[in-house]
Write a protein that holds these residues in place. Structure first.
Motif, mmCIF file in Angstrom:
data_model
loop_
_atom_site.group_PDB
_atom_site.id
_atom_site.type_symbol
_atom_site.label_atom_id
_atom_site.label_comp_id
_atom_site.label_asym_id
_atom_site.label_seq_id
_atom_site.Cartn_x
_atom_site.Cartn_y
_atom_site.Cartn_z
ATOM 1 N N THR A 43 0.866 -1.240 -0.174
ATOM 2 C CA THR A 43 0.006 -0.184 -0.053
ATOM 3 C C THR A 43 0.804 1.017 0.097
ATOM 4 O O THR A 43 0.659 2.256 -0.874
ATOM 5 C CB THR A 43 -1.024 0.019 1.240
ATOM 6 N N HIS A 46 2.652 1.451 -3.098
ATOM 7 C CA HIS A 46 1.399 1.984 -4.401
ATOM 8 C C HIS A 46 1.219 3.483 -4.414
ATOM 9 O O HIS A 46 1.299 4.319 -5.279
ATOM 10 C CB HIS A 46 0.171 1.275 -4.331
ATOM 11 N N GLU A 47 1.086 3.859 -2.896
ATOM 12 C CA GLU A 47 0.859 5.630 -2.612
ATOM 13 C C GLU A 47 2.134 6.235 -3.044
ATOM 14 O O GLU A 47 1.786 7.430 -3.740
ATOM 15 C CB GLU A 47 0.418 5.591 -1.243
ATOM 16 N N THR A 49 4.298 5.686 -5.228
ATOM 17 C CA THR A 49 4.152 5.623 -6.954
ATOM 18 C C THR A 49 3.216 6.278 -7.483
ATOM 19 O O THR A 49 3.701 7.225 -8.323
ATOM 20 C CB THR A 49 3.962 3.936 -7.410
ATOM 21 N N GLU A 50 2.035 6.576 -6.834
ATOM 22 C CA GLU A 50 1.182 7.405 -7.592
ATOM 23 C C GLU A 50 1.569 8.914 -7.443
ATOM 24 O O GLU A 50 1.488 9.708 -8.128
ATOM 25 C CB GLU A 50 -0.073 7.034 -6.819
ATOM 26 N N VAL A 51 2.032 9.239 -6.010
ATOM 27 C CA VAL A 51 2.542 10.393 -5.850
ATOM 28 C C VAL A 51 3.466 10.795 -6.721
ATOM 29 O O VAL A 51 3.723 12.005 -7.386
ATOM 30 C CB VAL A 51 2.765 10.853 -4.306
ATOM 31 N N ASP A 53 4.685 9.780 -9.567
ATOM 32 C CA ASP A 53 4.147 9.605 -11.060
ATOM 33 C C ASP A 53 3.239 10.698 -11.522
ATOM 34 O O ASP A 53 2.810 11.010 -12.894
ATOM 35 C CB ASP A 53 3.660 7.981 -11.387
ATOM 36 N N GLU A 54 2.450 11.521 -10.710
ATOM 37 C CA GLU A 54 1.787 12.542 -10.843
ATOM 38 C C GLU A 54 2.573 13.538 -11.742
ATOM 39 O O GLU A 54 3.496 13.956 -11.428
ATOM 40 C CB GLU A 54 1.068 13.087 -9.810
#
Length: 84
Positions: A43, A46-47, A49-51, A53-54
């Motif tokens: 988790t 994943h979080e 990576t999202e931040v 990759d924005e």
């Protein structure tokens, strides 16, 4: 990755320390804890990576400072006089 000898050694030590009666219960508990840790780490990864990759927001356009006085061209030529 641990090889077969290391796993057997860990299980033998666990059997001696915990005992054969409680070993299955302890192994289930260890499995649950490891699963929860894996889920938590996934988790977090994943979080992150999202931040990361924005797309980065464009910097704000340069806005001129707000004028506190009117420009000289808009000022009256002579100051107003008071009428009493």
């Amino acid at each position: 990755m641990p090889d077969l000898f290391e796993i057997a050694l860990i299980l033998a030590i666990a059997l001696i320390v915990v005992g054969p009666e409680r070993l299955p219960e302890v192994m289930r508990t260890v499995g649950k804890v490891l699963r929860e840790l894996r889920l938590a780490s996934n988790t977090v990864l994943h979080e992150l990576t999202e931040v990361l990759d924005e797309p980065q927001a464009a910097p704000p356009a340069k806005v001129p400072p707000i004028a506190t006085t009117a420009p000289k061209s808009e000022l009256p030529a002579t100051p107003p006089t008071e009428k009493t």
